[in-house]
Scaffold this active site. Structure first.
Site, PDB file in Angstrom:
ATOM      1  N   ASP A   1       0.842  -1.187   0.000  1.00  0.00           N
ATOM      2  CA  ASP A   1       0.000   0.000   0.000  1.00  0.00           C
ATOM      3  C   ASP A   1       0.891   1.255   0.000  1.00  0.00           C
ATOM      4  OD1 ASP A   1      -3.079   0.727   0.494  1.00  0.00           O
ATOM      5  OD2 ASP A   1      -1.893   2.073   1.755  1.00  0.00           O
ATOM      6  N   TRP A   2       0.588   2.249   0.859  1.00  0.00           N
ATOM      7  CA  TRP A   2       1.402   3.459   0.905  1.00  0.00           C
ATOM      8  C   TRP A   2       2.842   3.178   1.297  1.00  0.00           C
ATOM      9  CZ3 TRP A   2       1.876   8.373  -0.433  1.00  0.00           C
ATOM     10  CH2 TRP A   2       0.749   9.047  -0.927  1.00  0.00           C
TER      11      TRP A   2
ATOM     12  N   TRP B   1     -12.236   3.466  -3.355  1.00  0.00           N
ATOM     13  CA  TRP B   1     -11.732   3.600  -1.977  1.00  0.00           C
ATOM     14  C   TRP B   1     -11.597   5.071  -1.596  1.00  0.00           C
ATOM     15  CZ3 TRP B   1     -10.518   2.312   2.782  1.00  0.00           C
ATOM     16  CH2 TRP B   1      -9.444   2.925   3.421  1.00  0.00           C
TER      17      TRP B   1
ATOM     18  N   ASP C   1      -7.839  -8.575  -3.613  1.00  0.00           N
ATOM     19  CA  ASP C   1      -7.754  -7.134  -3.350  1.00  0.00           C
ATOM     20  C   ASP C   1      -8.458  -6.364  -4.466  1.00  0.00           C
ATOM     21  OD1 ASP C   1      -7.100  -4.536  -2.822  1.00  0.00           O
ATOM     22  OD2 ASP C   1      -4.933  -4.819  -2.880  1.00  0.00           O
TER      23      ASP C   1
ATOM     24  N   HIS D   1      -6.225  -7.240   0.363  1.00  0.00           N
ATOM     25  CA  HIS D   1      -5.306  -6.107   0.310  1.00  0.00           C
ATOM     26  C   HIS D   1      -4.226  -6.194   1.382  1.00  0.00           C
ATOM     27  CE1 HIS D   1      -3.990  -2.052  -0.552  1.00  0.00           C
ATOM     28  NE2 HIS D   1      -4.191  -1.696   0.710  1.00  0.00           N
TER      29      HIS D   1
END
Length: 474
Positions: free
Chosen positions: A299-300, A340, A426, A455
């Protein structure tokens, strides 16, 4: 005297045991007064105290100076004999293996303890040396005498010590007026997360904000796993992977980005900027002087983390990449991510734990609560609002240019090994996004696809960590 009256009389042994345990508690209070863990002991022979002791490991710089050992030494000197036949020892906490062995060697007839010790107790809690039939001496054991008083002494000591540590932490890392700090009590007794919190606030980019990170394992380990979380996670996300890597003798560093986990949280979403977060991570890597790094991202953690190695390539030897992307601004963001982002905009107070439960159905209620812990109210959620629209969407978006530079690095200059793991279910950064990312990483093999994972791939982390240990073996 009637039979019932006889039955009502107190047991002389229990009365005596309680009285001698009060003397042991007095010794425990002496330990607490000097900053030692409050454990006290007395040795009794023929109704007379011949040895007293309390924990003095710190004062004497002696790991063997437990209350029992100190009392045994004094009793031995009083009798002029290393054998303490016919003696009883009273101690406020269940003896450990070292002290239990010493009691057996001294031929103590009876051991009476107050509180059980579930972590190191060797009189029945973790193991029971006294019931081992192959030993040539048998000592009888009685536990639970004045248990409440003995437990309370320990509880009060550790509560006071934690309060002192919190005060020292606040003094060392004062809270800025434009930030909030999740109370420590929110992180008490989190499941599967036993590691010691570490903090720093003097990185130039932090400007005095307190950053939390885990740093476990030897500094000179052959591999250092740098684990970067995403939104809305924090270092708790890596709790299933850390034990595997630590068992392999490796080092693990897992920071909480500002705004997440135990790190300070700026009050305003505008405080969060791509380049700022990247600079904090660059300075952390330099401050800890991380070497032989396998970068672990999701993710980030990947959106930011994949831009780090090009700044100092010599520090990095591997990449473990899970459900993330390089947000270069010259390719459309996925429909799943756009959905999202809209959800975060329309429901700013979404329940983080409930979100995690939907993504990871096997997650326990306690683990869901742990994911909610950093965000007790609206004032702690600025990062949750800031991060979704912060993903670079256009070529001139903040962070897009440095991400394109990173893409060139991974495609043309990367010489380390790469392992890609994808959670197939995901809807945001799933297999199509990850296949495109694989094309941008030189030498990256086909991804390992986990059909049951979504995810938050780290929630399936132990098997991944085991494979990674073998894959990145020096």
């Amino acid at each position: 005297m009637t039979t019932s009256a006889k039955q009502a009389l107190p047991d002389p042994t229990s009365v005596t045991d309680h009285a001698f345990m009060q003397l042991a508690l007095a010794e425990a209070r002496l330990a607490a007064a000097s900053g030692e863990v409050p454990v006290g002991a007395v040795v009794v022979k023929d109704g007379r105290v011949i040895g007293r002791g309390h924990n003095q490991t710190i004062a004497r710089h002696d790991p063997s100076a437990h209350a029992e050992i100190v009392a045994l030494r004094e009793a031995g000197a009083a009798l002029g004999n290393y054998r303490l036949d016919g003696c009883s020892l009273y101690v406020t906490l269940e003896p450990c293996a070292m002290c239990s062995g010493a009691l057996l060697q001294a031929r103590v007839a009876r051991v009476v303890f107050g509180a059980a010790e579930p972590k190191t107790g060797a009189a029945g809690s973790v193991l029971d040396l006294f019931s081992e039939p192959r030993l040539n001496h048998q000592t009888t054991v009685q536990g639970g005498v004045a248990e409440h008083d003995c437990s309370l002494a320990l509880q009060h000591f550790f509560q006071a010590r934690r309060a002192t540590q919190r005060q020292q932490a606040r003094a060392a890392h004062p809270l800025r007026d434009d930030a909030v700090r999740t109370p420590d009590r929110a992180f008490a007794d989190l499941p599967d997360y036993p590691w010691t919190p570490r903090y720093l606030s003097d990185l130039p980019a932090l400007g005095g904000l307190r950053l939390h990170y885990l740093d476990e394992g030897p500094v000179d380990a052959p591999v250092t796993w740098l684990c970067l979380h995403g939104n809305p996670g924090w270092s708790y996300l890596y709790r299933h992977m850390l034990p595997v890597w630590l068992a392999a003798g490796h080092r693990v560093v897992a920071p909480d980005m500002p705004g997440f986990g135990r790190s300070d949280k700026p009050k305003k979403p505008a405080a969060h900027r791509f380049e700022w977060h990247r600079q904090v991570l660059l300075e952390l890597v330099q401050r800890l002087d991380l070497q032989r790094v396998v970068l672990v991202v999701q993710d980030w953690g990947g959106i930011l983390g994949l831009t780090l190695p090009m700044a100092e390539p010599s520090r990095y030897q591997g990449l473990l990449v899970m459900n993330t992307l390089l947000a270069t601004g010259d390719e459309p963001l996925s429909p799943g991510f756009l959905a999202w982002r809209e959800m975060c905009r329309s429901k700013p107070m979404f329940d983080v734990g409930r979100l995690m439960k939907r993504a990871v159905p096997h997650l326990s209620a306690e683990a869901c609560a742990a994911y909610n812990a950093p965000f007790p109210d609206r004032g702690h959620r600025a990062a949750l609002q800031a991060f979704p629209p912060m993903v670079p969407e256009h070529p001139d978006s903040p962070g897009a240019e440095v991400s394109r530079q990173a893409r060139d690095f991974w495609l043309h200059q990367w010489s380390g090994r790469s392992l890609m793991v994808v959670g197939a279910t995901d809807p945001v950064l799933g297999l199509p996004v990850m296949r495109r990312l694989r094309e941008q990483i030189r030498g990256c093999p086909e991804p390992w696809v986990l059909p049951e994972a979504g995810h938050f791939v780290q929630e399936h982390g132990a098997p991944i960590a085991l494979r990674a240990v073998e894959y990145f073996k020096p």
